[in-house]
Every structure is written in structure tokens, then in C-alpha cells.
Design an enzyme around this catalytic site. Structure first.
Site, PDB file in Angstrom:
ATOM      1  CG  ASN A  44      -1.780   1.185   1.360  1.00 47.88           C
ATOM      2  OD1 ASN A  44      -1.866   1.979   0.423  1.00 47.88           O
ATOM      3  ND2 ASN A  44      -2.440   1.346   2.502  1.00 47.88           N
ATOM      4  CD1 TRP A  45       3.547   0.838  -2.752  1.00 51.17           C
ATOM      5  CD2 TRP A  45       3.866   2.008  -4.635  1.00 51.17           C
ATOM      6  NE1 TRP A  45       4.346   0.088  -3.582  1.00 51.17           N
ATOM      7  CE2 TRP A  45       4.558   0.775  -4.749  1.00 51.17           C
ATOM      8  CE3 TRP A  45       3.919   2.913  -5.696  1.00 51.17           C
ATOM      9  CZ2 TRP A  45       5.308   0.442  -5.880  1.00 51.17           C
ATOM     10  CZ3 TRP A  45       4.655   2.570  -6.829  1.00 51.17           C
ATOM     11  CH2 TRP A  45       5.345   1.348  -6.913  1.00 51.17           C
ATOM     12  CE  LYS A  46      -0.388   3.291   4.477  1.00 49.72           C
ATOM     13  NZ  LYS A  46      -0.321   3.370   5.916  1.00 49.72           N
TER      14      LYS A  46
ATOM     15  CG  HIS B 222      -6.005   2.050   4.684  1.00 48.14           C
ATOM     16  ND1 HIS B 222      -5.596   3.004   5.584  1.00 48.14           N
ATOM     17  CD2 HIS B 222      -5.013   1.134   4.640  1.00 48.14           C
ATOM     18  CE1 HIS B 222      -4.401   2.679   6.050  1.00 48.14           C
ATOM     19  NE2 HIS B 222      -4.027   1.541   5.486  1.00 48.14           N
TER      20      HIS B 222
ATOM     21  CD  GLU C  42      -3.112   5.613   6.378  1.00 48.87           C
ATOM     22  OE1 GLU C  42      -3.025   5.634   5.138  1.00 48.87           O
ATOM     23  OE2 GLU C  42      -2.242   5.089   7.105  1.00 48.87           O
TER      24      GLU C  42
ATOM     25  N   GLY D 190       1.817   2.175  10.835  1.00 51.07           N
ATOM     26  CA  GLY D 190       2.810   3.246  10.751  1.00 51.07           C
ATOM     27  C   GLY D 190       3.414   3.631  12.087  1.00 51.07           C
TER      28      GLY D 190
ATOM     29  CB  SER E  41       4.363  -1.950  12.191  1.00 45.66           C
ATOM     30  OG  SER E  41       3.971  -0.610  12.395  1.00 45.66           O
TER      31      SER E  41
ATOM     32  N   GLY F 179       2.578  -1.195   4.340  1.00 49.40           N
ATOM     33  CA  GLY F 179       2.682   0.232   4.042  1.00 49.40           C
ATOM     34  C   GLY F 179       4.145   0.619   3.861  1.00 49.40           C
ATOM     35  N   GLY F 180       4.731   1.179   4.895  1.00 48.63           N
ATOM     36  CA  GLY F 180       6.104   1.719   4.842  1.00 48.63           C
ATOM     37  C   GLY F 180       7.108   0.801   4.160  1.00 48.63           C
TER      38      GLY F 180
HETATM   39  P1  PGA Z   1       2.419   0.181   7.712  1.00 46.56           P
HETATM   40  O1  PGA Z   1       1.020   0.448   6.977  1.00 46.56           O
HETATM   41  O2  PGA Z   1       2.961  -1.121   7.176  1.00 46.56           O
HETATM   42  O3  PGA Z   1       3.274   1.361   7.344  1.00 46.56           O
HETATM   43  O4  PGA Z   1       2.144   0.116   9.171  1.00 46.56           O
HETATM   44  C1  PGA Z   1       0.113  -0.604   6.732  1.00 46.56           C
HETATM   45  C2  PGA Z   1      -1.114  -0.064   6.048  1.00 46.56           C
HETATM   46  O5  PGA Z   1      -1.530   1.067   6.349  1.00 46.56           O
HETATM   47  O6  PGA Z   1      -1.712  -0.729   5.192  1.00 46.56           O
END
Ligand code: PGA
Length: 252
Positions: free
Chosen positions: A9-11, A97, A99, A175, A215, A236-237
Site C-alpha cells: 500500500n504505497w499511500k 483503509h 486512513e 505506521g 508495521s 505500508g512503509g
Molecule cells: P504500515 O502500513 O505497514 O506502514 O504500518 C500498513 C497499512 O496502512 O496498510
């Protein structure tokens, strides 16, 4: 047999040249990886989807969208429809998601409409759900997860629910560097599979992939993925670095 999936998930990261560079690096890394029963997703921002689809045509990486609107078309400035995604060659969309729920006010009601529209258009869905820190501290996490699934998904037919990939993402782990332990993830995943079996049947429950997100890094992926009901991750990250993402894919 249900599929393993590692989804990046590159956001709101990576402009066009960064997108091209990261795809090139991931493709190079994956040449030496036997993907077997594992699907690999990346989800660039809308403006780079077309390029990403082109650049991944000849490889196994699948390009997915981070969101879409529930209306088919019309006066919805700034929004993207299911048809627009399909027309680009994008067949999967992430919905729900945390967010989107937190910063853009996406409620269960809105998400239900999005899910219905996506399915109507034959889009596969990665549906995210998960509790907030206060829910876990108050020991309400099972209830919250159950209501998120029931409210948005459980009106679907057996056939429809099979087009959904579930992603359990405890909000407190996204995150933050705080990961749910492998056992905490397994506990919720097994609970979700039990809910699916009750609502549908065992065969259906066993055919749906449930990913863990929050994470996930190269150093914890293997332990989390080793759990029976964890079928991969939403990353994500760590999906923004080709080597980390590849290491996570290799952990499955
Ligand atoms: P993260 O994000 O791996 O940076 O915690 C996961 C996500 O939001 O899908």
C-alpha cells in the site's frame, strides 16, 4: 486452497519517476523468487496507475487502486469511478483503509455502497478493518471487528464474498512500528474465519484470504505469516523499499 497475498500500500508516496524506479527494482528482485501460490500487489496513487499497469504487463505483479467512489459517474469532483479503474486494467481496489475512515469520514454506510459498486463492476476488493487502540484497551476489539464486517459485508452472497480479500489492520499498529504479535493477529484472523463460517459455510470461510497489516517488516513477517489463518500482509512503509518488500514476499 486459498491464496497467499502480499500487497504493498504505497499511500500518497512516489511521483511518476519514483514509481517507475520502484517497479523496476521490485521486478528485478522478483526474478529470482518462486512465487508459487502467492499474489503480489502494488498500489500506486491514481495518477500513476496507468504507468504502473504498463510497466507490470509482462510480470506477475498486480496493480491495485487505493480507493474509488461508489457512484458510477457524474458530478463528484476529484473522485474516481470503478469503470475508470477497470478501463486502465486495474481489477482490484482497496476499500475501508483506516486512513480513509479516519481522515476522510468513510463510514460503514459509505463503505457498503463502495463494496456494492465494486462488486457490481466485477472488481475484486481488499477490504480493511481493525480496531483502534482504545477498543483494544477496553477489550472491545472482537466486537468492533465483528460489527465492521457485519455492517459492510455480511449482506453479500456466498459468491460475492469470495471476491473479497480481507485485511485485518489494527489501527494502533499502522505506521507506528508497533506490530500485533503473531498470536494476536492469529487470534483475530481465526475469529474472523469463524464468523465467515457461521454466516456462510466452512468451505467459503476457508477460501477467503485474510491478510494482516500494521508495521509488517522483513524482521517480523515470517513469524506473522507462519500463523495458520494469516494468508499474507498489507504492507505500508516497508513496501516503499524494493528490498524490504521482496524480503517480506520471500517470508511467506
Ligand atoms: P504500515 O502500513 O505497514 O506502514 O504500518 C500498513 C497499512 O496502512 O496498510
Amino acid at each position: 486452497m486459498r491464496q497467499n497475498i502480499v500487497a504493498g500500500n504505497w499511500k500518497m508516496n512516489n511521483n511518476l519517476s519514483e514509481t517507475k524506479k520502484l517497479i523496476k527494482e521490485i521486478k528485478k528482485n522478483l526474478k529470482s523468487v518462486n512465487l508459487k501460490n502467492t499474489r503480489v500487489f502494488i498500489s500506486p496513487t491514481f495518477v500513476n496507475l496507468r504507468t504502473a499497469v504498463k510497466k507490470t504487463k509482462k510480470c506477475e505483479i498486480e496493480v491495485v487502486a487505493q480507493n474509488m467512489h461508489y457512484e458510477e459517474k457524474g458530478a463528484f469532483t476529484g473522485e474516481i469511478s470503478a469503470d475508470m479503474l477497470l478501463n486502465l486494467g486495474v481489477n482490484t481496489v482497496i476499500l475501508g483503509h483506516s486512513e480513509r475512515r479516519e481522515y476522510f469520514g468513510e463510514t460503514d454506510e459509505i463503505l457498503t455502497k463502495k463494496v456494492n459498486t465494486a462488486l457490481k463492476n466485477n472488481l475484486e476488493i481488499v477490504f480493511c478493518f481493525g480496531e483502534k487502540l482504545e477498543d483494544r484497551e477496553n477489550k472491545n476489539h472482537f466486537k468492533v471487528v465483528e460489527s465492521q464486517l457485519k455492517n459492510v459485508l455480511f449482506h453479500l452472497s456466498k459468491k460475492e464474498i469470495k471476491n473479497i480479500i480481507l485485511a485485518y489492520e489494527p489501527v494502533w499498529a499502522i505506521g507506528t512500528g508497533k506490530t500485533a504479535t503473531a498470536n494476536e493477529a492469529q487470534e483475530i484472523h481465526a475469529f474472523v474465519r469463524k464468523l465467515l463460517a457461521e454466516q456462510y459455510d466452512k468451505e467459503t470461510a476457508n477460501s477467503i484470504s485474510i491478510l494482516y497489516g500494521g508495521s509488517v517488516k522483513p524482521n517480523n513477517a515470517q513469524e506473522i505469516f507462519s500463523k495458520e489463518d494469516v494468508d499474507g500482509g498489507l504492507i505500508g512503509g516497508a513496501s516503499l523499499k524494493a528490498d524490504d518488500f521482496t524480503a517480506i514476499i520471500k517470508s511467506i
